[in-house]
Enzyme design. Structure first.
Site, PDB file in Angstrom:
ATOM      1  N   SER B 321       0.813  -1.232   0.000  1.00 27.37           N
ATOM      2  CA  SER B 321       0.000   0.000   0.000  1.00 27.37           C
ATOM      3  C   SER B 321       0.837   1.269   0.000  1.00 27.37           C
ATOM      4  O   SER B 321       0.298   2.349  -0.260  1.00 27.37           O
ATOM      5  CB  SER B 321      -0.915  -0.003   1.219  1.00 27.37           C
ATOM      6  OG  SER B 321      -1.779  -1.116   1.145  1.00 27.37           O
ATOM      7  N   CYS B 377      -7.525   2.628   1.440  1.00 25.40           N
ATOM      8  CA  CYS B 377      -8.630   1.991   0.758  1.00 25.40           C
ATOM      9  C   CYS B 377      -8.207   1.479  -0.609  1.00 25.40           C
ATOM     10  O   CYS B 377      -7.756   2.243  -1.467  1.00 25.40           O
ATOM     11  CB  CYS B 377      -9.790   2.991   0.582  1.00 25.40           C
ATOM     12  SG  CYS B 377     -11.142   2.289  -0.369  1.00 25.40           S
TER      13      CYS B 377
END
Lengths: 363, 616
Positions: B321, B377
């Protein structure tokens, strides 16, 4: 013979001065390589030996040489007895039991015996009237040489023993060798040399092998040859000068005042000095040859030829070794190497030969 | 009778002529030989005679010292003694061997091995038979100088790494130059037996650190004993180096990694100075400073955790991420998203007929870009990736330095990989699948980066678009401008995009985002976590999720403070689990130590444990 004007006139001064030149070379080389070291006493002793040698030279010059050849059997027998004695009571130096104590000094009787053998063999061969030697004479002559030679071999001094061979060979040739005997000798040589090779000790074989490849084992046998060549080569044209030879001074050169004295000389005196000494050696050889040619009788000729062969053999082997051409053998350089036995023996031989030369006209 | 005697005499005269042959032949031969040796080869033999008597003893120069940025010595030299064998002075190999085994404690086998190893060396070249010896061995050799002149004690400066494992991957180590390196000329001036820098700064700046060896020219006799000194040239120490490392921070980073496998790097984002670079497991470079029998070496090389590897620069991992920061920059810069863009996250979404999951199963609801960064997200970035396409993603990632080496002044850096359709076509001969773009969007798939690359990219964002070259050299003695050692690159990054990303990263740490365990009250730390799936979630369940080798990799990259960034930190733990749980607290500790000293000491005591942070 009286020591008068005639004696002095017939005295070969060039020859004698050449001998003194060689002995002086030896003194200089010994001085340069030993002063200030543990070997320092060699110089003083060499001077004493030189004096003794010169006295011996003059004494041998004084009496008619026929006196020596006529009574040579006595000298021969005592010589053989002395060699036997050495075997029993001798001292061992560098693996060789060829030394006896003489007034506190080690003495090598084999050096003097060589001269005795020359005179004995010359005397024996000169008794033949024929143009050449028959088998009996050849064999008897061989025995005259072989007996002391075997004794020297038994002492373990192979280098000295080998020097008997040229004496026998030269005198046989001059006295006359038959063709079939030459063949027999060649055949015998072909048989004896391989057999002799097998009888050699390992270190002796090594010495011979390393002539062909000195770098083979630099620390042991070839090392000496390499260091000797370095000493000689680095002397270049004029040499490094008195006491300036690093190879000799710092101990890289083995036996720098004895067996390798020529290398010491060549290092410090260069090509010029080496060739000068070589010239003196050749001059002396030619004088000996002339003495042989002009000798009054056969025994004189043979004695001179014998001394010449012994002397030249020594020069060839010793200088050849120092220049890396021949195996390392403990054979001294006549007149130059430090050591009394060799010096006295060399002068004794020359004394007899000059004796022969000076008496060439006397009947 | 008389006639016969005459003819016999004549014969003898003829035979005597034979004597001329050996006299002239030998005389000529010897004279020619003298000419050959003394005149033709005289120069050559003169050299050999010189070599015989003159021994040149090398005096090894100490290497330059290495300090941290505050001048605290990290690497110095200490005196040490070796026992040398001069093989040319050996008169009896057996005697020497017997002495060495009996008195110096070298086994017969070792001694033979040393000898046979040195066979190729010229015989006048001394060989080291025992290194770093104590007073006992020295006394033995000195006491037997006369009998064993072939053995000599030699002084040699030896490297002393004061802090052992701390910073080992940066300072590196020295060891004996290999035959290969000598043949290739890798180390100019190195000789057989020279100790040269093999790793880290010791390697990169080996030329500067290496001093000028001195020498002693001595006169020796045939036994190798010194009899006089001819010439002495002092050695000159190598140039001293000052590193950008901060010892305190480095020590902190190293101890944080204790028992873990990974790396922590701290850097000044403004100029690329590395404040700390730790890799774990580490090693003690002091073990390399001897030449012979490094059993430690084999142990290090065979260790499955590969302690010799600098994980900060030599290993490339999927960024996970963390990559979303790059994505955000690309999206904002390309104008595909802005502060008003919102994506609805249900916990999963279909792209190209395949379902992709978010980290939060229940979904994040409607998220803007700041939220998407803060809460990591996936769905937002899948969508962004779809809009960008792989080419534009690669373009932006490369502009931020991904897929190329950062140029850090340490050896062995890896470039990582930023995949593109061209790359895939070229290397695998297969077309790019658009589904892969979706994976790459969250830093999975083929994309791999080294910790230093991610740190540098984040530092670029932190500093408003300046892509610096990370470096560990601060100052080198005798050098005016150290920047000559690096190539400065720059990336033009939109400042507005920067501030949006910074806001997202700030929220991640300070507003209950995934990076909240990096938070320190009173400090505006910005950061981004990453959790790299080593294998797919279903497959992991099948296999038994508890195997440590299947655990996720843990990332955190951040900087502080938000408005005036002075330190950027990357923490990476192999199989460490979630980035927010494992890596983030490590980074926080680095920030804490840095600011504790810099700002007010009160902060240290007030530093809250993980989870209780948050912006007041």
């Amino acid at each position: 013979m009286k020591v008068n004007r005639r004696f002095l006139l017939s005295f070969d001064w060039v020859w004698f001065l050449a001998l003194l030149g060689l002995a002086g070379t030896g003194l200089l080389a010994i001085w340069s390589t030993t002063v200030g070291t543990s070997l320092e006493s060699y110089l003083g002793r060499q001077v004493v030996y030189l004096c003794v040698a010169l006295v011996a030279f003059l004494i041998l010059l004084y009496f008619d040489y026929h006196l020596y050849s006529d009574y040579i059997i006595l000298a021969y027998v005592s010589g053989v007895a002395l060699l036997t004695l050495v075997l029993v009571i001798g001292r061992t130096v560098h693996n060789n039991k060829s030394w006896i104590n003489l007034g506190g000094r080690a003495f090598q009787p084999s050096e003097l015996v060589k001269i005795v053998v020359i005179v004995a063999l010359a005397k024996y061969f000169s008794e033949s009237d024929r143009e050449d030697l028959d088998l009996r004479e050849l064999v008897t002559g061989g025995l005259i040489v072989l007996v002391p030679m075997v004794l020297v071999i038994l002492q373990g001094d192979l280098g000295t023993a080998v020097t008997f061979v040229p004496i026998y060979a030269a005198l046989s040739v001059i006295a006359g060798l038959r063709r079939k005997h030459i063949l027999v000798f060649l055949l015998a040589g072909a048989l004896v040399i391989p057999a002799g090779w097998m009888m050699l000790k390992d270190y002796q074989k090594n010495r011979i092998q390393t002539v062909f490849d000195p770098s083979n084992d630099p620390r042991h046998v070839g090392y000496q040859t390499i260091q000797s060549k370095i000493a000689v080569g680095s002397g270049r044209f004029l040499g490094k000068g008195f006491r300036q030879g690093s190879q000799g001074q710092l101990g890289f050169l083995p036996a720098r005042h004895t067996d390798f004295v020529f290398a010491s000389w060549a290092e410090e005196r260069g090509f010029a000095g080496s060739v000068a000494v070589l010239g003196l050696f050749i001059l002396v050889a030619l004088r000996l040859l002339r003495a042989a040619r002009e000798a009054k009788d056969k025994v004189g000729t043979l004695i001179c030829a014998g001394v010449l062969s012994l002397y030249w053999f020594h020069v060839t082997i010793n200088v050849g070794m120092a220049l890396g051409l021949l195996p390392i053998a403990g054979i001294p350089l006549p007149f130059v190497t430090a050591g009394g036995s060799s010096l006295i023996s060399s002068f004794a031989g020359m004394g007899i030969c000059m004796n022969i030369r000076m008496r060439r006209y006397i009947n | 009778m008389n006639l016969q005697a005459d003819s016999s005499k004549q014969l003898i005269q003829q035979r005597l002529n034979l004597f001329y042959v050996p006299i002239i032949a030998v005389g000529a031969l010897l004279a020619v030989r003298l000419w050959q040796l003394q005149i033709l080869s005289g120069a050559e033999y003169t050299l050999l005679a010189e070599k015989n008597r003159i021994r040149t003893i090398q005096v090894v120069a100490p290497r330059g010292t290495i300090t941290d940025r505050n001048g605290i010595p990290l690497v110095e030299n200490r005196p040490s003694f070796n026992i040398l064998l001069y093989r040319e002075s050996v008169t009896n190999t057996d005697e020497t061997a017997a002495f060495v085994t009996a008195r110096l404690g070298i086994s017969q086998e070792d001694f033979s091995a040393i000898l046979s190893r040195s066979k190729a060396l010229p015989v006048y070249h001394p060989i080291v038979i025992k290194e770093d010896v104590g007073i006992d061995d020295i006394s033995v050799v000195e006491a037997h100088k006369q009998e064993h002149p072939e053995l000599q004690v030699d002084r040699e400066p030896r490297r002393l790494y004061r802090y052992g494992q701390v910073g080992a991957h940066v300072v590196g180590y020295v060891s004996e130059v290999s035959g290969d390196e000598l043949a290739k000329g890798t180390f100019p001036g190195a000789r057989v037996g020279s100790l040269v820098g093999k790793f880290g700064v010791e390697r990169t700046y080996n030329d500067k650190l290496t001093g000028d060896d001195g020498s002693r020219v001595v006169l020796v006799d045939s036994l190798g004993r010194e009899v006089g000194l001819l010439e002495e040239v002092d050695s000159v120490i190598g140039d001293n180096l000052q590193l950008t490392l901060d010892l305190e921070l480095q020590t902190t980073a190293q101890s944080l990694l204790e028992g873990k496998v990974g790396a922590i790097v701290a850097m000044d984002p403004g100029n690329g100075e590395i404040l700390a670079l730790a890799s774990s497991p580490s090693f003690d470079p002091n073990n390399f400073s001897t030449r012979i029998s490094p059993e430690a070496w084999n142990q290090l090389v065979n260790d499955p955790d590969r302690p010799l590897q600098n994980r900060a620069i030599q290993n490339a991992y999927p960024p996970g991420s963390i990559f979303k920061v790059i994505m955000a920059e690309a999206g904002l810069d390309e104008g595909l998203v802005d502060d008003n863009t919102r994506v609805f996250c249900r916990g999963s979404a279909f792209f190209y007929n395949r379902e992709f999951h978010c980290s939060a199963k229940q979904g994040h609801g409607s998220v803007g870009i700041e939220d998407a960064i803060a809460r990591s997200c996936n769905i937002f970035f899948y969508e962004l990736g779809r809009r960008l396409g792989i080419s534009r993603i690669a373009e932006h990632a490369q502009a931020l330095g991904l897929g190329t080496k950062t140029g850090i002044d340490l050896p062995g850096e890896r470039s990582g990989l930023m995949p593109s359709p061209e790359w895939k076509q070229r290397t695998r001969g297969v077309k790019w699948y658009v589904g892969e773009t979706i994976s790459v969007s969250i830093g999975q798939g083929a994309v791999t980066t080294t910790p230093i690359q991610m740190l540098r990219a984040i530092a670029c964002i932190a500093s408003g678009g300046r892509l610096t070259t990370p470096h560990v050299l601060l100052r080198a003695e005798g050098v005016k401008d150290e920047s000559q050692f690096r190539t400065e690159q720059s990336a033009l990054i939109d400042p507005e995009a920067m501030s949006t990303i910074r806001a997202g990263m700030w929220q991640s740490v300070n507003n209950w985002g995934t990076g909240h365990s990096a938070a320190i009250p009173g400090l505006d730390i910005c950061g981004k976590t990453g959790t790299v799936q080593v294998i797919g979630a279903e497959r992991k369940k099948e296999l038994d999720g508890n195997l440590p080798a299947l655990e996720d990799h843990s990332w955190f990259v951040g900087f502080a403070s938000r408005d005036t960034p002075e330190i950027a930190v990357a923490a990476f733990i192999e199989h460490g689990g979630k980035g927010g749980i494992t890596a983030a607290p490590l980074a926080r500790e680095v920030f804490r130590v840095y600011f504790a000293r810099k700002q007010s000491p009160v902060l240290i005591t007030k530093a809250a444990p993980a989870g209780s942070g948050g912006r007041p």
